[in-house]
Design a protein around this motif. Structure first.
Motif, PDB file in Angstrom:
ATOM      1  N   GLY A  34      -1.058  49.060  -7.251  1.00  9.67           N
ATOM      2  CA  GLY A  34      -2.490  49.125  -6.911  1.00  9.67           C
ATOM      3  C   GLY A  34      -2.878  48.342  -5.674  1.00  9.67           C
ATOM      4  N   GLY A  35      -2.022  47.390  -5.238  1.00 15.51           N
ATOM      5  CA  GLY A  35      -2.348  46.581  -4.060  1.00 15.51           C
ATOM      6  C   GLY A  35      -1.586  47.060  -2.830  1.00 15.51           C
ATOM      7  N   LEU A  36      -1.694  46.282  -1.771  1.00 14.38           N
ATOM      8  CA  LEU A  36      -0.989  46.579  -0.528  1.00 14.38           C
ATOM      9  C   LEU A  36      -0.115  45.380  -0.173  1.00 14.38           C
ATOM     10  CD1 LEU A  36      -4.004  48.029   1.497  1.00 14.38           C
ATOM     11  CD2 LEU A  36      -2.185  49.324   0.358  1.00 14.38           C
ATOM     12  N   LEU A  37       1.028  45.638   0.441  1.00 20.83           N
ATOM     13  CA  LEU A  37       1.930  44.534   0.785  1.00 20.83           C
ATOM     14  C   LEU A  37       2.471  44.672   2.195  1.00 20.83           C
ATOM     15  CD1 LEU A  37       4.087  44.154  -2.467  1.00 20.83           C
ATOM     16  CD2 LEU A  37       2.257  42.652  -1.681  1.00 20.83           C
ATOM     17  N   ASP A  38       2.760  43.521   2.798  1.00 19.45           N
ATOM     18  CA  ASP A  38       3.402  43.450   4.106  1.00 19.45           C
ATOM     19  C   ASP A  38       4.841  42.977   3.922  1.00 19.45           C
ATOM     20  OD1 ASP A  38       1.175  43.980   5.884  1.00 19.45           O
ATOM     21  OD2 ASP A  38       0.339  42.114   5.092  1.00 19.45           O
ATOM     22  N   PRO A  39       5.700  43.266   4.934  1.00 22.60           N
ATOM     23  CA  PRO A  39       7.063  42.728   4.862  1.00 22.60           C
ATOM     24  C   PRO A  39       7.046  41.202   4.909  1.00 22.60           C
ATOM     25  CG  PRO A  39       6.869  44.405   6.577  1.00 22.60           C
ATOM     26  CD  PRO A  39       5.482  44.096   6.121  1.00 22.60           C
ATOM     27  N   LEU A  40       8.015  40.576   4.273  1.00 29.79           N
ATOM     28  CA  LEU A  40       8.199  39.124   4.329  1.00 29.79           C
ATOM     29  C   LEU A  40       9.653  38.863   4.689  1.00 29.79           C
ATOM     30  CD1 LEU A  40       6.447  38.018   0.993  1.00 29.79           C
ATOM     31  CD2 LEU A  40       5.436  38.060   3.281  1.00 29.79           C
ATOM     32  N   ILE A  41       9.931  37.628   5.092  1.00 26.34           N
ATOM     33  CA  ILE A  41      11.335  37.234   5.268  1.00 26.34           C
ATOM     34  C   ILE A  41      11.736  36.458   4.021  1.00 26.34           C
ATOM     35  CG2 ILE A  41      12.921  35.797   6.603  1.00 26.34           C
ATOM     36  CD1 ILE A  41      10.983  36.400   9.021  1.00 26.34           C
ATOM     37  N   VAL A  42      12.796  36.921   3.376  1.00 21.89           N
ATOM     38  CA  VAL A  42      13.199  36.302   2.113  1.00 21.89           C
ATOM     39  C   VAL A  42      14.458  35.468   2.341  1.00 21.89           C
ATOM     40  CG1 VAL A  42      13.909  36.760  -0.271  1.00 21.89           C
ATOM     41  CG2 VAL A  42      12.204  38.225   0.828  1.00 21.89           C
ATOM     42  N   ASP A  43      14.439  34.241   1.836  1.00 27.31           N
ATOM     43  CA  ASP A  43      15.606  33.363   1.976  1.00 27.31           C
ATOM     44  C   ASP A  43      16.791  33.942   1.196  1.00 27.31           C
ATOM     45  OD1 ASP A  43      14.099  31.648   3.453  1.00 27.31           O
ATOM     46  OD2 ASP A  43      13.674  30.272   1.808  1.00 27.31           O
TER      47      ASP A  43
END
Ligand SMILES: [Zn+2]
Length: 771
Positions: free
Chosen positions: A587-596
């Motif tokens: 239901g939401g929106l997401l952006d890319p992240l950098i994951v450790d």
């Protein structure tokens, strides 16, 4: 009893003479012996003052016509049969209910010289009942305005702010500095009420800026600036105006207190009413934390449930304010016996079950009941029956209902600064929905939790296994340090959405301040001067999904595609219960992240695609690398779950059971199965567990009722049985289990440190004492 009480409150003998009989149902040793981490006065060597003893309140909110129809003798009987030990009586402010000598203090035509306040005060005192003189100090009529136009709030165009026919007074003017103190002094001197409260004491709300000369000059003196012309959260001067406005409300609080104490003695306190909702408090510049630190007793004006919050909101309110006040202070709450809001019917009785459940939830959260009616005369007399059984029960069981410390190892972090400078004009979306999502998931799981103020994390940390940051966007550097310390000491952490991404003014940081704990970073820009873009916020529910990893499709029943990869593997336990699905609605929106590298992504984002027409409802991009759920186990064993996918907000908004189950699984995992309460049985119940000297107290409130989708309740529905297990605190010897509503002794077993018993049925609530 009388003698013991006399020495601490001389000067109000008529009250004291009876108060010992009416109010002191717990003893001094109870007060001293309660283990309370917040207690500031553990060394009490004398009986407590009235504001620590009066535990059942009542209020007839007097209308202008009431002086002609107030039957005091009938109400004295009503006080008696409802076991009321304190009343709130309209005294002055907008309307004076006594023959005042203060110029322009308006007396209604129906008063006809009657000293209604004085008569009520005298009647109450002779019945051993405490009196909170109630003020309403925020507006006045046209005569007053014409006499002192400079005492009133004006807008940018120079027009006075009005509410109906009345003019709104300015918080920075002589109305508050001189007029109200004169009234307080007059009433305290003439009538000796125990204290003062105020319905609406904090002036104009945040959405109305006052440009009167008092405000202009004071703001200039303080900051060197002109009052901001428009609302602009990014403007330094507007921010200063917000802080300055908060400070003034605290000044008023202190001024009123010093005034009433000077006129009426050290215990003649002033305690204005406050909302139990921090978002409401923000709108009126009332700093709940600082107020609670000042207040000897907190008078809550929080009268009924909202459709979104439910009855449970009141249990939570009790815990939230006691977290600030301490559990040794009282927090009575005005509980409407009439139809309050949606819509208002001031003179109609609220359906009894609806009023009763709100009262019982408040009591479960440590709130003291306070029946509230508008007018002293009603043609709808049904409301006179509602409070009596609740207050009689309260009196009989009072010792178990106050001066206790909650047991819960899940802490949910909040702050008013976050509501102001991160929530800004969108607090419902950014603050309330995620909060509601988390708390309702905990409620459904019967997991006790406590609200924790972000500035109190260090103080309260020892109680908790996990801290939850429900989209706690704004965090100060000190709060960040506290959370780090909590995790370093072995605590677990759940954070959602944009938690820690904003600084103390609500300005975005370049990365999450807790990025290393999350194991995830906000995407860095190539240009060092370029600010990262603001995280996407779904204002409405979007047609998006989460893909759970690893996918289990080849193992499961269902049609198969020919090109389907055979991805199989063990899923993490926070995905338990989802074995038959590879995706969840989001239901939401997401952006890319950098994951450790050390962190694990347990779910990824599936972007929007059409819902309509059905022919178009297929996933355009079935798989991305955009993380939705990230877990990061630290070397010391602390478990951190970061949910860029704001499942809490989505659950708060959409109420989907998948989201609740996911949140429940995450909490269970982060607490390492250490929740001290386990309640099994069918129905929606709210559980509150407390500790007192030598005993435990458990409230189970039945929220399963006929108002499944809309208030009010028409009938209560009995549920049960419930099998209850409580983890016994170390060295707790009590094994006797009895109930305070059904009045039974229950059989109990102890196994491996857990006490087990069964509650057969619950109609509205049950309270279990183990000791
Ligand atoms: Zn002003």
């Amino acid at each position: 009893m009388e003698d013991k009480n006399l020495h601490y409150n001389e000067g109000r003998r008529s009250f004291i003479k009876h108060a010992g009989l009416a109010a002191a149902t717990f003893t001094v040793s109870d007060i001293i012996s309660v283990t309370n981490p917040y207690a500031s006065d553990k060394k009490l060597a004398y009986a407590p003052p009235w504001y620590k003893r009066v535990t059942r309140w009542g209020q007839v909110n007097i209308t202008e016509k009431d002086p002609s129809q107030y039957d005091i003798n009938w109400w004295r009987e009503f006080w008696k049969r409802t076991e009321t030990t304190g009343i709130i009586v309209n005294a002055g402010g907008i309307v004076a209910y006594y023959p005042t000598r203060i110029p322009l203090h308006y007396q209604p035509a129906y008063l006809q010289g009657r000293d209604l306040f004085g008569e009520l005060c005298k009647a109450a005192h002779s019945d051993g009942i405490a009196v909170f003189a109630r003020m309403d100090s925020n507006r006045a009529n046209e005569d007053f305005f014409n006499a002192h136009p400079d005492w009133f709030a004006i807008d940018a165009s120079g027009k006075p702010y009005k509410s109906g026919d009345l003019y709104i007074t300015c918080i920075n003017g002589p109305y508050y500095n001189e007029h109200i103190p004169a009234i307080l002094t007059e009433i305290a001197t003439l009538y000796h009420p125990e204290g003062f409260t105020d319905n609406s004491w904090s002036g104009l709300g945040r959405d109305s800026i006052c440009y009167c000369n008092n405000c202009k000059n004071k703001f200039k003196d303080k900051t060197g600036n002109d009052i901001p012309q428009v609302k602009n959260w990014d403007d330094r001067i507007y921010r200063e105006w917000i802080k300055w406005s908060y400070e003034r409300r605290l000044e008023i609080w202190d001024l009123n207190n010093s005034t009433t104490r000077a006129a009426g003695g050290v215990d003649c306190i002033w305690s204005g009413m406050n909302s139990g909702s921090p978002v409401d408090q923000s709108r009126s510049f009332r700093d709940l934390k600082k107020i609670c630190e000042r207040a000897e007793i907190l008078m809550l004006d929080h009268q009924a449930r909202s459709d979104a919050g439910g009855f449970q909101d009141n249990g939570e309110t009790g815990k939230l304010v006691h977290g600030l006040l301490g559990w040794n202070k009282l927090a009575p709450e005005s509980m409407a016996q009439y139809q309050a809001s949606r819509p208002w019917f001031r003179l109609s009785s609220k359906p009894a079950a609806e009023a009763r459940m709100w009262m019982l939830e408040g009591i479960a959260g440590g709130i003291q009941p306070w029946w509230h009616m508008i007018s002293a005369y009603h043609e709808d007399r049904r409301m006179y029956k509602t409070a009596e059984p609740v207050l009689k029960w309260h009196k009989a069981n009072e010792e178990y209902l106050i001066n206790r410390a909650p047991i819960a190892n899940v802490g949910i972090v909040w702050s008013q600064q976050n509501i102001d400078f991160y929530g800004r004009d969108n607090a419902q979306e950014l603050i309330e929905l995620p909060w509601r999502g988390i708390t309702h998931a905990l409620l459904q799981a019967r997991m006790p939790y406590l609200p924790v103020h972000a500035d109190n994390i260090d103080r309260d940390a020892k109680n908790f296994s996990v801290l939850i940051l429900p989209n706690l966007g704004l965090m100060t550097n000190e709060q960040i340090t506290s959370v780090r310390k909590f995790v370093e000491n072995g605590g677990s952490l759940i954070a959602t959405g944009s938690s820690s991404l904003y600084d103390e003014w609500g300005d975005m940081r370049t990365d999450y301040a807790l990025a290393d704990l999350f194991g995830a970073h906000f995407v860095k820009q190539s240009n060092a001067n370029e600010q990262p873009q603001i995280p996407k916020l779904a204002v409405d529910a979007y047609h998006t999904y989460l893909r759970l990893t690893p996918e289990l499709r080849k193992q499961m029943d269902g049609p198969h595609k020919t090109d389907e990869p055979s991805i199989v593997g063990a899923r993490h336990e926070i995905l338990n219960g989802f074995e038959e699905t590879d995706t969840l609605p989001y239901g939401g929106l997401l952006d890319p992240l950098i994951v450790d590298p050390a962190a694990k992504v347990l779910a990824t984002f599936i972007p929007q695609f059409p819902t309509y027409p059905p022919e178009k409802a297929w996933m355009r991009e079935p798989k991305t690398d955009i993380p939705g759920i990230i877990i990061n186990t630290k070397a010391n064993g602390s478990r951190v779950v970061f949910l860029p996918a704001d499942i809490d907000r989505q659950f708060g908004r959409m109420n989907l059971p998948d989201h609740a189950q996911l949140l429940r699984n995450i909490i269970k995992w982060t607490t390492k199965d250490s929740i001290p309460l386990n309640v099994q049985g069918v129905g929606l119940v709210d559980c509150h567990l407390y500790k007192q000297q030598g005993r435990l107290v458990l409230h189970v409130v039945n929220l399963t009722n006929s108002a499944t989708w809309r208030q009010p309740i028409q009938e209560l529905i009995s549920i049960g049985p419930f099998n209850v297990k409580i983890k016994l605190p170390t060295e707790f010897a009590g094994r006797k289990v009895r109930t305070l509503v059904s009045n039974q002794t229950l059989k109990a077993n102890v196994s491996k440190g857990w006490l087990e018993f069964q509650i057969k049925s619950i109609l509205d609530h049950e309270v279990v004492v183990i000791g």
